[in-house]
Design an enzyme around this catalytic site. Structure first.
Site, short mmCIF file in Angstrom:
data_model
loop_
_atom_site.label_atom_id
_atom_site.label_comp_id
_atom_site.label_asym_id
_atom_site.label_seq_id
_atom_site.Cartn_x
_atom_site.Cartn_y
_atom_site.Cartn_z
N CYS A 188 3.49 8.39 0.98
CA CYS A 188 4.05 7.51 1.99
C CYS A 188 4.17 6.13 1.34
CB CYS A 188 3.11 7.46 3.19
SG CYS A 188 3.60 6.26 4.44
N CYS A 234 0.99 -1.98 15.93
CA CYS A 234 0.99 -1.72 14.48
C CYS A 234 0.35 -2.87 13.70
CB CYS A 234 2.43 -1.51 14.02
SG CYS A 234 2.56 -1.00 12.30
N CYS A 274 6.15 -4.56 16.46
CA CYS A 274 5.64 -3.51 17.35
C CYS A 274 4.18 -3.82 17.72
CB CYS A 274 5.73 -2.14 16.69
SG CYS A 274 7.43 -1.68 16.32
N CYS A 277 -1.33 6.19 9.98
CA CYS A 277 -0.11 5.53 10.47
C CYS A 277 -0.46 4.25 11.21
CB CYS A 277 0.62 6.40 11.47
SG CYS A 277 1.17 7.92 10.79
N GLU A 285 0.82 -1.20 0.00
CA GLU A 285 0.00 0.00 0.00
C GLU A 285 0.86 1.26 0.00
OE1 GLU A 285 -4.02 -1.35 2.32
OE2 GLU A 285 -2.40 -0.54 3.52
N CYS A 287 6.23 -7.02 7.79
CA CYS A 287 7.28 -6.46 8.63
C CYS A 287 7.57 -7.44 9.76
CB CYS A 287 6.80 -5.12 9.22
SG CYS A 287 8.02 -4.30 10.27
N1 SAH Z 1 9.24 0.70 10.54
C1 SAH Z 1 9.37 2.12 10.40
C2 SAH Z 1 8.46 2.64 9.32
C3 SAH Z 1 6.98 2.54 9.65
S1 SAH Z 1 6.50 4.12 10.11
C4 SAH Z 1 9.15 2.78 11.75
O1 SAH Z 1 8.85 2.08 12.71
O2 SAH Z 1 9.34 3.98 11.86
C5 SAH Z 1 4.94 4.00 10.70
C6 SAH Z 1 4.75 4.97 11.84
O3 SAH Z 1 3.43 4.78 12.36
C7 SAH Z 1 5.70 4.64 12.96
O4 SAH Z 1 6.06 5.75 13.71
C8 SAH Z 1 4.82 3.72 13.78
O5 SAH Z 1 5.33 3.53 15.02
C9 SAH Z 1 3.50 4.43 13.71
N2 SAH Z 1 2.36 3.59 14.06
C10 SAH Z 1 2.30 2.25 14.02
N3 SAH Z 1 1.10 1.81 14.41
C11 SAH Z 1 0.38 2.91 14.72
C12 SAH Z 1 -0.95 3.10 15.17
N4 SAH Z 1 -1.78 2.08 15.37
N5 SAH Z 1 -1.37 4.37 15.38
C13 SAH Z 1 -0.54 5.41 15.14
N6 SAH Z 1 0.71 5.29 14.69
C14 SAH Z 1 1.17 4.04 14.48
#
Ligand code: SAH
Length: 342
Positions: free
Chosen positions: A104, A118, A115, A335, A91, A111
Site C-alpha cells: 500500500c 482519517c 475526511c 487504513c 509511509e 492530504c
Molecule cells: N484518498 C484516497 C486514498 C486513501 S485510502 C481515498 O480516500 O480513498 C484510505 C482508506 O482508508 C480510505 O477508504 C479511507 O476512507 C479509509 N480510512 C480512513 N481513515 C480510516 C480509519 N480511521 N479507519 C478505517 N479506515 C479509514
C-alpha cells in the site's frame, strides 16, 4: 553539482536524456535500473567502461531510503517510513495475504481532503509525490521481498494522499509500472482508491488503463457523507455513483466501494438498507472497514454484532460485501492511520 536522478524516467525519456547515444543504450540502462535493480552505474556490465564512468559523473539512481520499520505482531504486516530527497517522509505498508504480497503506497505527503475520520489529513497537504517517488515506494517493497525470495503481487494506492489529486504523476507512474522494461505489472493487480474526484474518474476511464477503482464511500446519503467527507460538497453521491458505474462498464472491472463502519454513526440497519438501495444494479463490491482508532478523532469502532449484521444485510440483498481484515493496527499501519511519522 547535483546529479540528475534517472530512476523514474520512461524509456523515451532515457533515450532523450542520453542522446546522441544510440537508443539501445537507453534500453540497456532501463533494464539495469528496472529489471536488475542496479543503483550503481559501475555494476552495469553490459555497458562499456568509459560510458559507465561518464554516467556516474552526471547521474545517479536513487529511490526512497528506509528511515524506520515497524513489524506488526500479526507477522504479516510491516510498515516502513521512507525518506524522500527533500527531507520529507511517507509511509508504505507491506501485507502478506493468503493471495500474495501487496504493498500500500502513498500518493502525497499529507492530504488536503479533510475526511473527518482519517489521520493522514490532520496536517493538510504538504506536496504531491512525483511518479519516480511513487515508483520508488513500489521498488522498495519489491526489493525487500526479493531479498527474502518472495515477490510483489499487487499494488494498492491507498496510503496517505488522494491519488486523483495528483493525477498526471499517478498516470505516468502506472504506465511505467506496467511497461515490460519495468516491472511489467498487470493493471489488474493495481488498485487506485479515491474519495471521489468525479472529473478525474471520468478522465481515468479514458486512459484505457483498467486498474481497479476503489471508491471511499462511507455513507449512503449526501447529508451524512458531506458531514464525514467535505469532498461530497463538490461531487455528490449521484454524480459519484454515475461516474463509478461508467468506469466499471468501460473497464470491465468491478468497482469496490469502501465503507468504514463508524460505531453509531453509519452502521445501523437503516444505513445498510440505504446502501443496498443506492448500489443495487451496479457492477460493484463493498468492502466494509471497521473504524481503526485515530487519537485525534472522536469516532468509535462498531460493535462486532453491528459489523456482522451490516455484512449479512448487504450479502442477502444483492450486494457482495466483505469485511476488511484488519492488519497492522498495533503499529498504526491500518487504513486511515498513516501519517508521515512513526
Ligand atoms: N484518498 C484516497 C486514498 C486513501 S485510502 C481515498 O480516500 O480513498 C484510505 C482508506 O482508508 C480510505 O477508504 C479511507 O476512507 C479509509 N480510512 C480512513 N481513515 C480510516 C480509519 N480511521 N479507519 C478505517 N479506515 C479509514
Amino acid at each position: 553539482m547535483t546529479k540528475k536522478n534517472l530512476f523514474g524516467l520512461t524509456l523515451a525519456e532515457l533515450e532523450k536524456e542520453i542522446s546522441p547515444l544510440p537508443k539501445f543504450r537507453a534500453k540497456q540502462i532501463a533494464a539495469n535500473i528496472y529489471k536488475h535493480g542496479i543503483k550503481n552505474f559501475e555494476a552495469m556490465n553490459d555497458l562499456p567502461k568509459n560510458l559507465r564512468a561518464e554516467l556516474s559523473e552526471r547521474y545517479e539512481i536513487r529511490i526512497a531510503e528506509v528511515l524506520k520499520r515497524l513489524d506488526s505482531s500479526d507477522g504479516l504486516t510491516k510498515k516502513f517510513l521512507l525518506g524522500l530527497s527533500d527531507g520529507k517522509a511517507v509511509e508504505i505498508v507491506l501485507m502478506n495475504h493468503d493471495y500474495g504480497n501487496s504493498v500500500c503506497i502513498s500518493s502525497q505527503v499529507g492530504c488536503q481532503m479533510g475526511c473527518r475520520f482519517c489521520a493522514s489529513t490532520l496536517k493538510g497537504l504538504e506536496r504531491n509525490l512525483t511518479a519516480a517517488e511513487m515508483l520508488g515506494e513500489i521498488f522498495f517493497a519489491e526489493e525487500f521481498l526479493r531479498g527474502r525470495n518472495q515477490k510483489l503481487d499487487s499494488v494498492v494506492i491507498m496510503g496517505t494522499g488522494e491519488p486523483l489529486m495528483n493525477y498526471d504523476e499517478l498516470i505516468k507512474m502506472l504506465r511505467l509500472l506496467h511497461e515490460d522494461y519495468c516491472l511489467g505489472m498487470s493493471y489488474r493487480k493495481i488498485t487506485v482508491s479515491t474519495c471521489g474526484i468525479v472529473p478525474a474518474i471520468k478522465k481515468l476511464r479514458d486512459e484505457k488503463i483498467p486498474v481497479t477503482l476503489s471508491i471511499s464511500l462511507h455513507a449512503p446519503n449526501d447529508n451524512l457523507r458531506s458531514a464525514l467527507m467535505p469532498i461530497n460538497f463538490a461531487f455528490d453521491l449521484k454524480n459519484l455513483l454515475a461516474a463509478a458505474e461508467d468506469y466499471a462498464q468501460a473497464s470491465g472491472r468491478r468497482v469496490t466501494y469502501e465503507y468504514i463502519l463508524l460505531g453509531g454513526v453509519n452502521d445501523t440497519a437503516e444505513h445498510a438498507r440505504s446502501l443496498a438501495k443506492i448500489l443495487g444494479g451496479q457492477l460493484a463490491n463493498v468492502n466494509l472497514i471497521p473504524f481503526n482508532p485515530v487519537a485525534e478523532r472522536n469516532f468509535v469502532p462498531p460493535t462486532k454484532a453491528s459489523v456482522k449484521k451490516f455484512f449479512h444485510f448487504l450479502n442477502t440483498h444483492g450486494i457482495t460485501a466483505t469485511v476488511r481484515k484488519e492488519m497492522g493496527a498495533d503499529v498504526n499501519a491500518a487504513c486511515g492511520q498513516l501519517r508521515a511519522k512513526l
